[in-house]
Design a protein around this motif. Structure first.
Motif: not given
Length: 176
Positions: A33-39, A52-56, A70-77
């Motif tokens: 998902s992107d991190t913008s607040l707009s659609s 930026p785009v987050n991949v979780t 649980r285990g979570t991971g996040r990459i920000t591009i």
């Protein structure tokens, strides 16, 4: 993890940027998902750059008694210059690797917690744990029985006789 070279992000994602993959009997949930607040996907009106785009990725395992780890991971591009983010097929793999590392850390902490817990075997506190020998109440900090009796009897203490000044302007006719 197997990357699908025919997919831009390395795996098939749905219209909302979600994917579920199963490997070695485990299910991993992925979200792009992107991190913008707009659609509307477009450059920010102030900075002129794309978001930026987050991949979780989230990895869970359910155990006995309803326990869930649980285990979570996040990459920000980040976008390059004023161009939008382009799909990175390695981002999902890196997010899953972070999720598995986080899961291993949580599992280690859970094992340490379980090792400290001792079943209730008639201990005096009755809450299922045995008190550590170094946690006995300090006799110097315990409540003084005379002070407790005075408070219970209604004898005023310093807290009961303190004064306060109201700064409210509700009662001032000039302010109404």
């Amino acid at each position: 993890m197997d990357i699908d070279p025919t997919q831009p992000w390395g795996l098939a994602i749905d219209y909302a940027g979600r994917a579920t993959l199963t490997e070695s009997g485990h299910t991993i949930h992925v979200n792009v998902s992107d991190t913008s607040l707009s659609s509307i996907i477009g450059p920010d009106s102030i900075s002129g750059t794309y978001s930026p785009v987050n991949v979780t990725a989230q990895f869970t395992e359910t155990g006995e008694g309803g326990a869930v780890l649980r285990g979570t991971g996040r990459i920000t591009i980040m976008p390059v210059g004023t161009d939008p983010v382009v799909p990175d097929p390695t981002a999902v793999r890196r997010a899953v690797a972070e999720a598995l590392t986080d899961f291993a850390t949580s599992a280690t902490a859970y094992v340490a917690l379980c090792a400290r817990w001792q079943p209730d075997a008639g201990t005096e506190d009755g809450d299922g744990t045995t008190p550590d020998p170094g946690t006995a109440p300090d006799p110097d900090t315990e409540a003084d029985p005379e002070t407790a009796a005075d408070t219970a009897a209604g004898t005023p203490t310093d807290a009961d006789t303190s004064t306060s000044t109201s700064t409210s302007t509700d009662g001032d006719p000039a302010m109404v």
